[in-house]
Design an enzyme around this catalytic site. Structure first.
Site, short mmCIF file in Angstrom:
data_model
loop_
_atom_site.label_atom_id
_atom_site.label_comp_id
_atom_site.label_asym_id
_atom_site.label_seq_id
_atom_site.Cartn_x
_atom_site.Cartn_y
_atom_site.Cartn_z
N LYS A 13 43.57 47.91 45.06
CA LYS A 13 42.74 48.09 46.27
C LYS A 13 42.80 46.86 47.17
O LYS A 13 42.94 46.97 48.38
CB LYS A 13 41.28 48.36 45.90
CG LYS A 13 41.05 49.61 45.09
CD LYS A 13 39.56 49.90 44.93
CE LYS A 13 38.81 48.87 44.10
NZ LYS A 13 39.19 48.82 42.68
N ARG A 85 30.53 52.34 44.89
CA ARG A 85 31.01 52.43 43.53
C ARG A 85 30.20 53.43 42.72
O ARG A 85 30.38 53.53 41.50
CB ARG A 85 30.91 51.07 42.86
CG ARG A 85 32.26 50.36 42.69
CD ARG A 85 31.97 48.97 42.21
NE ARG A 85 33.04 48.35 41.48
CZ ARG A 85 33.89 47.49 42.00
NH1 ARG A 85 33.86 47.21 43.28
NH2 ARG A 85 34.80 46.92 41.25
N ARG A 118 47.53 39.09 36.77
CA ARG A 118 46.76 39.07 38.01
C ARG A 118 46.26 37.66 38.32
O ARG A 118 45.72 36.98 37.47
CB ARG A 118 45.58 40.01 37.84
CG ARG A 118 45.10 40.62 39.12
CD ARG A 118 44.40 41.90 38.80
NE ARG A 118 42.96 41.71 38.83
CZ ARG A 118 42.15 42.40 39.65
NH1 ARG A 118 42.65 43.29 40.47
NH2 ARG A 118 40.87 42.21 39.61
N ARG A 151 40.77 35.41 37.75
CA ARG A 151 39.35 35.69 37.97
C ARG A 151 38.62 35.67 36.63
O ARG A 151 39.14 36.15 35.64
CB ARG A 151 39.21 37.07 38.62
CG ARG A 151 38.93 36.99 40.09
CD ARG A 151 39.00 38.33 40.72
NE ARG A 151 38.03 39.28 40.13
CZ ARG A 151 37.85 40.51 40.60
NH1 ARG A 151 38.55 40.93 41.63
NH2 ARG A 151 36.98 41.31 40.04
N ARG A 162 34.25 47.10 32.68
CA ARG A 162 34.46 47.53 34.07
C ARG A 162 35.07 48.94 34.10
O ARG A 162 34.75 49.74 34.96
CB ARG A 162 35.35 46.51 34.81
CG ARG A 162 34.57 45.24 35.17
CD ARG A 162 35.46 44.08 35.51
NE ARG A 162 36.22 44.27 36.73
CZ ARG A 162 37.29 43.55 37.04
NH1 ARG A 162 37.71 42.59 36.24
NH2 ARG A 162 37.94 43.78 38.16
P1 AMP Z 1 35.87 43.78 42.44
O1 AMP Z 1 36.22 42.50 43.10
O2 AMP Z 1 35.85 44.95 43.39
O3 AMP Z 1 36.68 44.06 41.20
O4 AMP Z 1 34.35 43.62 41.94
C1 AMP Z 1 34.01 42.63 40.99
C2 AMP Z 1 32.59 42.85 40.46
O5 AMP Z 1 31.65 42.80 41.53
C3 AMP Z 1 32.33 44.21 39.81
O6 AMP Z 1 32.76 44.23 38.46
C4 AMP Z 1 30.82 44.32 39.95
O7 AMP Z 1 30.16 43.50 39.01
C5 AMP Z 1 30.59 43.72 41.32
N1 AMP Z 1 30.68 44.74 42.38
C6 AMP Z 1 31.68 44.91 43.30
N2 AMP Z 1 31.44 45.94 44.11
C7 AMP Z 1 30.25 46.46 43.73
C8 AMP Z 1 29.45 47.55 44.16
N3 AMP Z 1 29.84 48.35 45.17
N4 AMP Z 1 28.28 47.79 43.53
C9 AMP Z 1 27.87 47.02 42.53
N5 AMP Z 1 28.57 45.97 42.04
C10 AMP Z 1 29.75 45.69 42.63
#
Ligand code: AMP
Length: 208
Positions: A13, A85, A118, A151, A162
């Site tokens: 993404k 999400r 990654r 990360r 996740r």
């Molecule tokens: P990402 O960078 O999209 O993989 O998001 C990393 C982490 O941020 C996720 O595992 C969640 O803990 C938090 N997070 C990201 N987007 C959301 C969302 N829309 N709602 C709740 N938590 C989020």
């Protein structure tokens, strides 16, 4: 034009969003990135948010929904990456008037293999993969020269959580947007250029 990018963790993404941002002049709004910025500031809210992110859990809506709404306020052209999400979040942003939802479909096994390679730059803005999307100079971001790092939530235990959350909370969004007639699916398994070409075609066609 308002686009949502859906897909499991590691489905690409972020990479697709970075390219759409450049080609179509769309703002890239990454919920994860906004949350990581808040954590970096080490505010009281940031420390609360960190606890959820470290475990791979969703951050509660009271933090994330307003944050994203503020970020898109007044904008007409953007990509929402990693937001919504859950169906609950989707309902809370009904008023935004999303035009198109693109779902990147990648088998879990492929995504798990991707995680090992990654990397992200020091600012968190640019993503790489040691094998599939390497930087020009080893270990350094092409755009800002910062050192590439892994990360913290890209470790096997957190990744497992996740994925569990993705299946339970996020996947139902595919049906939700299909019913609204604005969903397009893209095979996210091939190389990044191939995946992006498919996404670009959809966005171009939509714009016409
Ligand atoms: P990402 O960078 O999209 O993989 O998001 C990393 C982490 O941020 C996720 O595992 C969640 O803990 C938090 N997070 C990201 N987007 C959301 C969302 N829309 N709602 C709740 N938590 C989020």
């Amino acid at each position: 034009m308002k686009i949502i990018l859906l897909g499991p963790p590691g489905s690409g993404k972020g990479t697709v969003s970075e390219r759409l941002e450049k080609d179509f002049n769309l703002a890239h709004v990454s919920a994860g990135e906004l949350l990581r910025e808040e954590v970096k500031k080490d505010t009281a809210i940031g420390r609360d948010i960190k606890k959820f992110m470290e475990k791979g859990n969703l951050v509660p809506n009271r933090f994330v929904v307003e944050m994203v709404k503020l970020e898109v306020n007044g904008k007409d052209n953007y990509i929402l990456d990693g937001f919504p999400r859950s169906v609950e979040q989707a309902k809370l942003i009904e008023g935004l008037g999303i035009d198109l939802v693109i779902s990147l479909e990648v088998p879990e096994q492929i995504v798990i293999e991707r995680f090992a390679g990654r990397r992200v730059c020091g600012t968190g803005e640019h993503g790489y993969h040691l094998k599939y999307l390497p930087p020009k100079k080893e270990g350094v971001c092409d755009y800002d020269g910062t050192k590439l790092v892994q990360r913290k939530d890209d470790n096997p235990e957190v990744i497992k959580e996740r994925f569990r959350i993705y299946h339970a909370e996020t996947q139902p969004l595919v049906d939700y947007y299909k019913k609204k007639g604005i969903l397009k699916t893209v095979d996210g398994a091939p190389a990044p250029e191939v995946v992006y070409a498919a996404v670009k075609k959809i966005v171009k066609t939509f714009k016409k």
